[in-house]
Write a protein that holds these residues in place. Structure first.
Motif, mmCIF file in Angstrom:
data_model
loop_
_atom_site.group_PDB
_atom_site.id
_atom_site.type_symbol
_atom_site.label_atom_id
_atom_site.label_comp_id
_atom_site.label_asym_id
_atom_site.label_seq_id
_atom_site.Cartn_x
_atom_site.Cartn_y
_atom_site.Cartn_z
ATOM 1 N N ILE A 105 0.913 -1.384 0.026
ATOM 2 C CA ILE A 105 0.047 0.050 -0.054
ATOM 3 C C ILE A 105 0.828 1.193 -0.281
ATOM 4 C CG2 ILE A 105 -1.675 1.271 1.374
ATOM 5 C CD1 ILE A 105 -2.794 -1.375 2.257
ATOM 6 N N LEU A 160 -1.859 6.676 -5.849
ATOM 7 C CA LEU A 160 -3.421 6.803 -5.163
ATOM 8 C C LEU A 160 -4.230 7.498 -6.366
ATOM 9 C CD1 LEU A 160 -2.154 9.025 -1.978
ATOM 10 C CD2 LEU A 160 -2.983 6.592 -1.835
ATOM 11 N N ILE A 220 -6.243 4.345 -4.066
ATOM 12 C CA ILE A 220 -6.035 3.161 -3.955
ATOM 13 C C ILE A 220 -7.474 2.449 -3.358
ATOM 14 C CG2 ILE A 220 -5.044 3.217 -1.444
ATOM 15 C CD1 ILE A 220 -3.341 0.936 -2.104
ATOM 16 N N LEU A 265 -9.317 -0.647 -1.666
ATOM 17 C CA LEU A 265 -9.461 -1.891 -0.558
ATOM 18 C C LEU A 265 -10.899 -2.466 -0.629
ATOM 19 C CD1 LEU A 265 -7.771 -0.180 2.730
ATOM 20 C CD2 LEU A 265 -6.591 -1.315 0.537
ATOM 21 N N LEU A 319 -9.371 5.265 -1.069
ATOM 22 C CA LEU A 319 -8.643 6.094 -0.398
ATOM 23 C C LEU A 319 -7.638 7.043 -0.983
ATOM 24 C CD1 LEU A 319 -8.607 3.376 2.354
ATOM 25 C CD2 LEU A 319 -9.928 5.335 2.640
ATOM 26 N N HIS A 336 -2.042 7.274 1.845
ATOM 27 C CA HIS A 336 -1.384 6.120 2.214
ATOM 28 C C HIS A 336 -1.733 5.857 3.720
ATOM 29 C CE1 HIS A 336 1.051 6.852 -1.469
ATOM 30 N NE2 HIS A 336 0.725 5.941 -1.654
ATOM 31 N N GLU A 345 -4.089 6.910 5.561
ATOM 32 C CA GLU A 345 -5.243 6.196 6.025
ATOM 33 C C GLU A 345 -5.733 5.053 5.446
ATOM 34 O OE1 GLU A 345 -8.290 9.099 4.305
ATOM 35 O OE2 GLU A 345 -9.905 7.991 5.253
ATOM 36 N N ALA A 346 -5.101 4.635 4.225
ATOM 37 C CA ALA A 346 -5.413 3.293 3.797
ATOM 38 C C ALA A 346 -4.702 2.217 4.557
ATOM 39 C CB ALA A 346 -4.699 3.317 2.247
ATOM 40 N N GLU A 400 -6.948 1.821 7.469
ATOM 41 C CA GLU A 400 -8.323 0.798 7.048
ATOM 42 C C GLU A 400 -7.904 -0.570 6.877
ATOM 43 O OE1 GLU A 400 -11.255 1.817 7.322
ATOM 44 O OE2 GLU A 400 -11.480 4.057 7.136
ATOM 45 N N PHE A 401 -6.838 -0.685 6.057
ATOM 46 C CA PHE A 401 -6.151 -2.149 5.848
ATOM 47 C C PHE A 401 -6.027 -2.929 7.225
ATOM 48 C CE2 PHE A 401 -2.573 -4.688 4.920
ATOM 49 C CZ PHE A 401 -3.179 -5.760 3.882
ATOM 50 N N VAL A 416 -6.536 -5.503 -2.673
ATOM 51 C CA VAL A 416 -5.922 -4.203 -2.861
ATOM 52 C C VAL A 416 -5.702 -3.923 -4.347
ATOM 53 C CG1 VAL A 416 -4.049 -2.315 -2.264
ATOM 54 C CG2 VAL A 416 -4.685 -4.241 -0.481
#
Ligand code: AMP
Ligand code: GLY
Length: 437
Positions: free
Chosen positions: A150, A155, A157, A159, A173, A176, A178-179, A182-183, A201
């Motif tokens: 990730i 971006l 990206i 999920l 998202l 990075h 925040e991604a 969340e991941f 992803v």
């Protein structure tokens, strides 16, 4: 013949409306149905995942065919259940229908993974060189690798929870960190329950979406009319995602040249792939596509028809739906060709106030008795009947489909009918089809 349709949404009302027009259909049952399907057949109070009770109902009521509307029973193995526990047909029915046992239209649980598991669908596409966004799949075992992937990814990206997550499992998202948060929450904190134990992803594709509907018998296929749905709650495609706020068919940008690419690059490889892998798939494949430049890419597969797309697809389908279902069961779809109404059909969905967040149910719906002209159809979604009143019973309540010579004419005709319908908190988008008007 007697038919049992499973489901209770606008999709099922549109299918029930279509099935009932067939001279082959004697008694139509809908389980559990809604206040609208009750006008097309007999609603029966059965759970769509209680397979033994469904089977008993079929035995008691001489059912010759089951059609499955939503994905849940398919993913949970309704087709497999009836394969192991077939409902015999009488000698007369078997001869007439040219079938040995009562068919259930839909894929088995293995095939339904095309929708039930994003990782399965992506790997299937990869095996058959079907265009889709580049991706990797991660779980608790390769979590750290996922974080690194990730971090390096462009971006936005995307999920995706691997499993069914009631339409909520996709996050797009732009950051990075925040991604990665969340991941982490998806895999380590079960943000979407078991559905996000595995996460796909993938790269973000920028373009315009459309829904293509394939009916396959596992060997042959026919294409049903394509449609575009409007997923966001707000005008101009803003706000939260919903199940769908309206739909149009045909889709003006899906011209013959583009559709030929869809057939050659997506539909044929999909059906051939199912056959090569010996997947028992007799049902609908809903291909969610995105047109990037002039090229189609697959965003997702569903193992059922779309909702609200079905509410514009069924009105434009000229064929007898029961005949198509029987041809599917007999693996004779090669002999069928689909005829489409040349007009546009557009639908506008009325929803409960607050949807797709919290909303109240049980509101009385007024105006349903109004005279509607023959160019317009009213399909119920979340409605129920109580002491002669029709009440709201869901987020998406009802939709109005109209035919027209343009998207604008059709949408305006639907809005005119909706203006005469009311319930407390009612909301609908006034701009369905805006790009084509
Ligand atoms: P899905 O549940 O896979 O249909 O995803 C929900 C929505 O997310 C889709 O209808 C798209 O609008 C969007 N989406 C999913 N995957 C992508 C992608 N790779 N690129 C851009 N948008 C996507
Ligand atoms: N309208 C999108 C779906 O049925 O999934």
């Amino acid at each position: 013949m007697n038919i049992l349709l499973l489901g209770s949404g606008g999709r099922e009302h549109a299918m029930a409306w279509k099935l009932k027009q067939s001279p082959l259909c004697d008694t139509l049952y809908i389980a559990p149905g809604n206040a609208g399907t009750a006008n097309c057949g007999q609603n029966v109070s059965l759970s769509i995942t209680d397979f033994p009770s469904i089977r008993q109902f079929c035995l008691d009521n001489d059912i010759h065919l089951i059609i499955v509307g939503p994905e849940e029973p398919l993913v949970k193995g309704v087709v497999d259940y009836f394969k192991s526990n077939p409902v015999p047909l009488s000698a007369d029915a078997a001869r007439e229908l040219k079938l040995e046992a009562m068919p259930v239209i839909g894929p088995d649980a293995f095939g339904a993974q095309l929708e039930g598991s994003k990782a399965f669908a992506k790997a299937f596409m990869e095996r058959h060189a079907i265009p889709t966004a580049a991706y990797r799949e991660f779980n608790a075992d390769n979590f750290e690798e996922g974080v690194e992937y990730i971090r390096q990814h462009s971006l936005p990206i995307v999920l995706k929870a691997d499993g069914l997550a009631a339409g909520k499992g996709v996050l797009i998202l732009n950051d990075h960190e925040e991604a990665i948060r969340e991941f982490t929450s998806m895999i380590r904190e079960s943000k979407f329950g078991d559905a996000s134990k595995t996460v796909v992803v993938e790269a973000f594709l920028s373009g315009i979406e459309l829904s293509v509907f394939v009916l396959t018998d596992g060997k042959n296929y026919v294409l049903l009319p394509e449609a575009k749905d409007y997923k966001r709650i707000g005008e101009g495609d803003t706000g939260l995602n919903t199940g769908g706020m309206g739909a149009v068919s045909p889709v003006p940008f899906a011209d013959a040249g583009f559709m030929q690419k869809v057939v050659d690059r997506v539909v044929k490889p999909t059906v051939n792939g199912l056959q090569e892998e010996q997947i028992d798939y007799k049902g609908f494949v809903f291909v969610g596509l995105i047109k990037v430049g002039e090229d189609p890419y697959v965003i997702e597969y569903n193992c059922r028809m779309g909702d609200p797309e079905t509410e514009v697809v069924m009105p434009r389908l000229k064929n007898d739906l029961v005949e198509l279902m029987l041809a599917t069961a007999r693996q004779e779809l090669g002999r069928q060709s689909v005829e489409q109404d040349a007009r546009f059909a557009c639908t506008v969905m009325a929803v409960s106030g607050g949807y797709p967040g919290d909303y109240e149910k049980g509101k009385k719906i007024n105006g349903l008795e109004q005279e509607i002209n023959s160019e317009t159809l009213l399909f119920h979604a979340g409605t129920s009947e109580q002491n002669g009143d029709v009440l709201t019973s869901g987020g998406r309540v009802l939709c109005v489909t109209s035919y027209g010579n343009s998207v604008k004419d059709a949408v305006n005709a639907s809005k005119k009918v909706l203006a005469g319908i009311s319930f407390e908190g009612m909301y609908f988008r006034t701009d369905i089809g805006y790009e084509f008007s």
